[in-house]
Design a protein around this motif. Structure first.
Motif, PDB file in Angstrom:
ATOM      1  N   GLN A 139      10.695  -4.843  -8.171  1.00 31.74           N
ATOM      2  CA  GLN A 139      10.372  -6.124  -7.548  1.00 31.74           C
ATOM      3  C   GLN A 139       8.878  -6.162  -7.268  1.00 31.74           C
ATOM      4  O   GLN A 139       8.310  -5.183  -6.757  1.00 31.74           O
ATOM      5  N   GLN A 140       8.239  -7.289  -7.598  1.00 31.57           N
ATOM      6  CA  GLN A 140       6.819  -7.486  -7.313  1.00 31.57           C
ATOM      7  C   GLN A 140       6.663  -8.172  -5.961  1.00 31.57           C
ATOM      8  O   GLN A 140       7.414  -9.092  -5.625  1.00 31.57           O
ATOM      9  N   VAL A 141       5.661  -7.726  -5.206  1.00 35.78           N
ATOM     10  CA  VAL A 141       5.476  -8.185  -3.828  1.00 35.78           C
ATOM     11  C   VAL A 141       4.017  -8.566  -3.616  1.00 35.78           C
ATOM     12  O   VAL A 141       3.111  -7.811  -3.990  1.00 35.78           O
ATOM     13  N   ASP A 142       3.781  -9.738  -3.021  1.00 37.66           N
ATOM     14  CA  ASP A 142       2.423 -10.148  -2.667  1.00 37.66           C
ATOM     15  C   ASP A 142       1.921  -9.311  -1.494  1.00 37.66           C
ATOM     16  O   ASP A 142       2.619  -9.157  -0.483  1.00 37.66           O
ATOM     17  N   VAL A 143       0.700  -8.790  -1.636  1.00 40.33           N
ATOM     18  CA  VAL A 143       0.116  -7.933  -0.609  1.00 40.33           C
ATOM     19  C   VAL A 143      -1.372  -8.255  -0.486  1.00 40.33           C
ATOM     20  O   VAL A 143      -1.866  -9.191  -1.113  1.00 40.33           O
ATOM     21  N   VAL A 144      -2.072  -7.457   0.293  1.00 36.28           N
ATOM     22  CA  VAL A 144      -3.521  -7.570   0.421  1.00 36.28           C
ATOM     23  C   VAL A 144      -4.146  -6.342  -0.221  1.00 36.28           C
ATOM     24  O   VAL A 144      -3.868  -5.212   0.184  1.00 36.28           O
ATOM     25  N   SER A 145      -4.950  -6.554  -1.241  1.00 31.06           N
ATOM     26  CA  SER A 145      -5.595  -5.436  -1.931  1.00 31.06           C
ATOM     27  C   SER A 145      -6.437  -4.625  -0.950  1.00 31.06           C
ATOM     28  O   SER A 145      -7.138  -5.185  -0.104  1.00 31.06           O
ATOM     29  N   GLY A 146      -6.353  -3.304  -1.051  1.00 30.97           N
ATOM     30  CA  GLY A 146      -7.077  -2.422  -0.149  1.00 30.97           C
ATOM     31  C   GLY A 146      -6.297  -2.021   1.080  1.00 30.97           C
ATOM     32  O   GLY A 146      -6.777  -1.197   1.869  1.00 30.97           O
ATOM     33  N   THR A 147      -5.109  -2.575   1.275  1.00 23.89           N
ATOM     34  CA  THR A 147      -4.253  -2.260   2.418  1.00 23.89           C
ATOM     35  C   THR A 147      -3.149  -1.302   1.973  1.00 23.89           C
ATOM     36  O   THR A 147      -2.639  -1.412   0.860  1.00 23.89           O
ATOM     37  N   VAL A 222       1.241   4.005  -0.325  1.00 25.14           N
ATOM     38  CA  VAL A 222       0.276   3.742  -1.399  1.00 25.14           C
ATOM     39  C   VAL A 222      -0.655   2.612  -0.972  1.00 25.14           C
ATOM     40  O   VAL A 222      -0.205   1.656  -0.325  1.00 25.14           O
ATOM     41  N   THR A 223      -1.917   2.715  -1.336  1.00 24.54           N
ATOM     42  CA  THR A 223      -2.877   1.649  -1.067  1.00 24.54           C
ATOM     43  C   THR A 223      -2.888   0.657  -2.225  1.00 24.54           C
ATOM     44  O   THR A 223      -3.086   1.040  -3.384  1.00 24.54           O
ATOM     45  N   ALA A 224      -2.680  -0.614  -1.917  1.00 25.28           N
ATOM     46  CA  ALA A 224      -2.672  -1.659  -2.946  1.00 25.28           C
ATOM     47  C   ALA A 224      -4.057  -1.786  -3.564  1.00 25.28           C
ATOM     48  O   ALA A 224      -5.072  -1.748  -2.875  1.00 25.28           O
ATOM     49  N   GLN A 225      -4.075  -1.963  -4.886  1.00 20.59           N
ATOM     50  CA  GLN A 225      -5.325  -2.149  -5.608  1.00 20.59           C
ATOM     51  C   GLN A 225      -5.396  -3.520  -6.281  1.00 20.59           C
ATOM     52  O   GLN A 225      -6.258  -3.770  -7.119  1.00 20.59           O
ATOM     53  N   ALA A 226      -4.484  -4.399  -5.911  1.00 20.77           N
ATOM     54  CA  ALA A 226      -4.423  -5.748  -6.481  1.00 20.77           C
ATOM     55  C   ALA A 226      -3.678  -6.636  -5.480  1.00 20.77           C
ATOM     56  O   ALA A 226      -3.107  -6.130  -4.507  1.00 20.77           O
ATOM     57  N   PRO A 227      -3.654  -7.954  -5.692  1.00 22.44           N
ATOM     58  CA  PRO A 227      -2.928  -8.840  -4.776  1.00 22.44           C
ATOM     59  C   PRO A 227      -1.413  -8.708  -4.867  1.00 22.44           C
ATOM     60  O   PRO A 227      -0.693  -9.328  -4.091  1.00 22.44           O
ATOM     61  N   THR A 228      -0.936  -7.927  -5.827  1.00 26.86           N
ATOM     62  CA  THR A 228       0.500  -7.710  -5.994  1.00 26.86           C
ATOM     63  C   THR A 228       0.743  -6.233  -6.262  1.00 26.86           C
ATOM     64  O   THR A 228      -0.020  -5.601  -6.996  1.00 26.86           O
ATOM     65  N   ILE A 229       1.780  -5.678  -5.640  1.00 24.53           N
ATOM     66  CA  ILE A 229       2.232  -4.338  -5.989  1.00 24.53           C
ATOM     67  C   ILE A 229       3.665  -4.446  -6.499  1.00 24.53           C
ATOM     68  O   ILE A 229       4.351  -5.447  -6.263  1.00 24.53           O
TER      69      ILE A 229
END
Length: 395
Positions: A139-147, A222-229
């Protein structure tokens, strides 16, 4: 310049300002759409993370080849399913074993009334039962990159276990791997090199073949590196053996807890480094209903002579300690990782999810070598005895 001649200039300036404003508004709209504006705090960032047939439900899955004709293949809504090689049977555990979502037969699950069943093809009835499989829900999830985000979940695998053989007879060297993964770039290829995994190969019983182990908790941060993980829940059964099947249930994704570490260099002539650590649960974890999570920390150090990270202290709350460097005249590195856990044996949210954060960036401390002492001359006839030294402390 006359007032008349100013009108075109003013008009052009106004048009430019409006154009810039419209572009800024568009950019802001795009900025919001790609998920760089922090989503609100929530106790759960996944959709249908408990896989309940009476809530989000299941949909009919595609039959990839003739071998699965007349075989149930129901996929949990909100999730996609991919496989390396042939697709195994994927189904609602309750519908599969109880024949309906309202059925009352025993169903393996860690919470609620249902879980996802992953079952090898030709499990017991053919001459070649338990065909190998490697399958993942994602499943893809919207996140904040760098968080940083933390994923926790539960799985159960049964190698050599079935209704006809409830005892474990899984051969030595055979296993079924339970795996949770996160792609910090938001891709949907579980074989991508950037996907970070945690793995558990324990069977449903102890090696004695009788004592039950049961459901296992897996977790990673894990630290997000994009707007979606992308979140993956995977079972890899690489060996053909009868009875091979497994269950996935109660996944949970939250913004990870954070930690801060400070390291005070030693004073002149000393090898004592003062370490202090603290952290925060983050915005999501305190919102978990009935949750009693508290912060714990693990602190590690690195020295090039060891070539690996070694534990300083673990399973501790916020605090401080003095670390004595065994090898002055060299560089040390220190890092800390937080995790949120509920105290064992008490009340709290069920199931007992554990949420690790990510390791902090290493702090480097150079420990100076002590000043050399003057060498006293020895008499020519003096005898020197060197002690035999064993078990010297490494750096």
């Amino acid at each position: 310049m006359s007032t008349k001649n100013l009108y075109p200039t003013v008009s052009l300036l106004l048009a430019g300002v409006l154009l810039l404003c419209s572009r800024a508004a568009l950019a802001q709209g795009e900025f919001r759409r790609v998920g760089t504006v922090p989503p609100p705090a929530t106790a759960e960032r996944l959709f249908a993370a408990s896989f309940e047939c009476n809530e989000a439900g299941y949909r009919e899955g595609e039959i990839p080849d003739d071998e699965l004709v007349n075989t149930p293949n129901r996929l949990p809504n909100g999730w996609e399913v991919i496989a390396n090689g042939s697709m195994p049977i994927v189904d609602s555990a309750r519908i599969h074993y109880a024949k309906s979502c309202e059925g009352s037969a025993h169903v393996e699950r860690i919470a609620g009334i249902d879980s996802v069943l992953i079952k090898a093809r030709d499990l017991e009835w053919s001459s070649a039962p338990g065909k190998p499989f490697d399958v993942a829900l994602y499943q893809q999830v919207d996140v904040v990159s760098g968080t940083a985000y933390s994923l926790s979940g539960w799985m159960l695998t049964l190698c050599g276990g079935s209704n006809t053989n409830p005892r474990n007879d899984c051969p030595d060297g055979y296993y079924m791997a339970k795996m949770l993964g996160i792609d910090p770039l938001g891709g949907v290829d579980m074989n991508a090199p950037g996907v970070q995994w945690v793995e558990n190969r324990r069977n449903f019983v102890q090696p004695d073949g009788v004592t039950r182990i049961g459901w296992q908790n897996l977790r990673l941060g894990v630290t997000a590196q994009a707007p979606t993980i992308t979140v993956f829940a995977r079972i890899n059964s690489p060996f053909q053996w009868h009875g091979n099947h497994g269950f996935i249930d109660a996944l949970s994704l939250v913004q990870a807890p954070t930690a801060t570490l400070t390291a005070t260099p030693p004073i002149t002539g000393s090898v004592a480094i003062t370490l202090q650590w603290s952290g925060d649960l983050g915005p999501d974890i305190p919102l978990i209903p009935n949750g009693t999570h508290r912060l714990l920390f693990d602190v590690q150090y690195w020295h090039d002579a060891n070539g690996r990270w070694r534990d300083v202290i673990g399973d501790v709350e916020a605090g401080e300690m003095v670390f004595y460097a065994a090898c002055p005249g060299s560089l040390y590195r220190f890092r800390v990782q937080p995790r949120a856990e509920q105290p064992s044996g008490g009340s709290g949210a069920w199931p007992n999810q554990r949420y690790p954060g990510v390791w902090s960036e290493p702090i480097e401390i150079f420990v100076p070598a002590p000043a050399a002492e003057p060498v006293q001359p020895m008499p020519m006839d003096a005898q020197l005895f060197l002690p035999l030294v064993n078990n010297q402390r490494t750096c």
